[in-house]
Design a protein around this motif. Structure first.
Motif, PDB file in Angstrom:
ATOM      1  N   THR A   1       3.578   6.232   5.502  1.00 16.40           N
ATOM      2  CA  THR A   1       3.653   7.266   4.463  1.00 16.40           C
ATOM      3  C   THR A   1       4.038   8.605   5.073  1.00 16.40           C
TER       4      THR A   1
ATOM      5  N   ARG B   1       2.724   1.834  -3.427  1.00 13.85           N
ATOM      6  CA  ARG B   1       1.863   2.369  -4.481  1.00 13.85           C
ATOM      7  C   ARG B   1       1.608   3.859  -4.284  1.00 13.85           C
ATOM      8  N   ARG B   2       1.547   4.298  -3.038  1.00 10.67           N
ATOM      9  CA  ARG B   2       1.340   5.724  -2.794  1.00 10.67           C
ATOM     10  C   ARG B   2       2.524   6.564  -3.275  1.00 10.67           C
TER      11      ARG B   2
ATOM     12  N   LEU C   1       0.834  -1.207   0.000  1.00  9.74           N
ATOM     13  CA  LEU C   1       0.000   0.000   0.000  1.00  9.74           C
ATOM     14  C   LEU C   1       0.867   1.254   0.000  1.00  9.74           C
ATOM     15  N   THR C   2       1.908   1.256   0.832  1.00  8.26           N
ATOM     16  CA  THR C   2       2.793   2.424   0.908  1.00  8.26           C
ATOM     17  C   THR C   2       3.548   2.630  -0.397  1.00  8.26           C
TER      18      THR C   2
ATOM     19  N   ASN D   1      -0.761   4.486   6.305  1.00  8.90           N
ATOM     20  CA  ASN D   1      -0.891   5.936   6.472  1.00  8.90           C
ATOM     21  C   ASN D   1       0.226   6.475   7.352  1.00  8.90           C
TER      22      ASN D   1
ATOM     23  N   GLU E   1      -4.151  -0.489   6.344  1.00  5.48           N
ATOM     24  CA  GLU E   1      -4.374   0.860   5.808  1.00  5.48           C
ATOM     25  C   GLU E   1      -3.896   1.903   6.808  1.00  5.48           C
TER      26      GLU E   1
END
Length: 366
Positions: A356, A188-189, A185-186, A353, A349
């Motif tokens: 990130t 891709r951000r 997830l990180t 966050n 998630e």
């Protein structure tokens, strides 16, 4: 998408709005993996690619209304994405070409990612195959940013898709999804290529509850194929600007058992010494400019992990390596609703966050 087991080489695997996936034929070197983009630890073999770590992904482009994915993996599950949307989940796909059909005419992107862990097995990807009247196009370019995630079950996304904390072995495999873990997830951000080099139950020096003595995470780190002793993956082309290490939950989450070669105090010392050696390994592989994050998290009823990880970073910084940083994430806002009280999809998630936000403070030169 409901997960269905693949029960035969010629079988319906999944359905989705606007198309279908079927499996036909056997894997063959007639369909080599190029052109395809991957950042994972893969090894060429007989026209295909072999690999073991979770989260390994393959990306391609094609023109047409259908495309085939050639896989052979009796141990792991995969998500298939077309144009950014998951269109199917393949459960332990049998050897063959699994075809996505019924797509709109035009040019599409395809991404296939290994969801689950299978360190005891070797997986095989044989490439993308054009459908009738279509063509496989040039692969997407490699991303300039690269991140490597090193860790245990938290990093692997152990049981993160589960609706219950109590899981059978089969349910655990079906609900583990490294592509929905905080690392992926990180990455891709930040628009980064990434590796998820995670192995559940392994610690820096001590595995969960003292299991498998004589081995630890470091035993396997250099490998592409985890079940092959002595295997070494060459690092050419892989030069991550950021390495996030999350090892220590298994070292400290259970008391030292009678017969183990540590006390609580000597375990912490061994952990710190091994961590310094592991950072030396990462420095030798990736150079002095890579930022290495030593991460720690809440462990029930002990601060041993956080204390030891902080000391590792302080010692490293005192030696002049100021590109090693400490990051701690607590249990605030986490429900631990995954299998065996692991972080849930929602928790990942939250952790992503927080990571990130932390990475944004590092002022990376990427």
């Amino acid at each position: 998408m409901r997960i269905r087991p693949v029960v035969a080489v010629v079988a319906l695997v999944a359905l989705f709005a606007g198309g279908a996936v079927t499996a036909t034929g056997r894997a063959s070197a007639a369909h080599p993996p190029a052109p395809v983009h991957t950042a994972g630890r893969v090894k060429p073999s007989n026209g295909g690619l072999l690999y073991s770590w979770p989260g390994v992904y393959f990306e391609g482009r094609f023109r047409g209304t259908s495309v085939g994915v050639t896989l052979d993996d009796p141990a792991a599950d995969y998500d298939v994405e077309v144009d950014g949307a998951v269109v199917a989940t393949l459960v332990t796909p049998a050897a063959g070409t699994h075809r996505v059909s019924g797509l709109a005419r035009g040019t599409h992107r395809i991404r296939v990612v290994k969801r689950s862990e299978s360190p005891w097995a070797t997986s095989s990807f044989g490439g993308f195959v054009a459908g009738p009247g279509g063509a496989i196009l040039a692969a997407p370019p490699a991303r300039r940013r690269q991140i490597e995630f090193i860790g245990d079950s938290y990093t692997a996304g152990y049981g993160n898709m589960s609706a219950t904390r109590t899981c059978t072995s089969d349910e655990l495999h079906r609900t583990t999804n490294a592509d929905r873990a905080f690392g992926a997830l990180t990455a891709r951000r930040f628009g980064a290529d990434y590796q998820t080099n995670a192995f559940s139950g392994r610690g820096m020096v001590r595995n969960y509850n003292g299991s498998d003595p004589g081995t630890d995470y470091r035993t396997y780190y250099e490998r592409a194929l985890l079940a092959v002793p002595g295997d070494v993956w060459p690092t050419r082309g892989w030069r991550p600007q950021l390495v996030v290490v999350g090892l220590g939950i298994n070292d400290f989450s259970t008391p030292v058992n009678p017969g183990e070669p540590w006390t609580a105090e000597t375990l912490a010392t061994a952990y710190r010494e091994a961590y310094q050696g592991f950072i030396d390994t990462l420095r030798a592989r990736y150079g002095p400019r890579a930022v290495i994050v030593v991460s720690a998290t809440y462990v029930y009823n002990t601060t041993a992990l956080a204390d030891a990880a902080q000391q590792v970073v302080a010692e490293r910084n005192a030696r002049g390596d100021d590109r090693v940083r400490y990051w701690y994430y607590g249990n605030e806002g986490l429900d631990y609703g995954g299998c065996d009280w692991h972080p849930s999809r929602a928790d990942h998630e939250v952790i992503a966050n927080r990571l990130t936000e932390f990475v944004d403070t590092l002022q990376l030169r990427w």
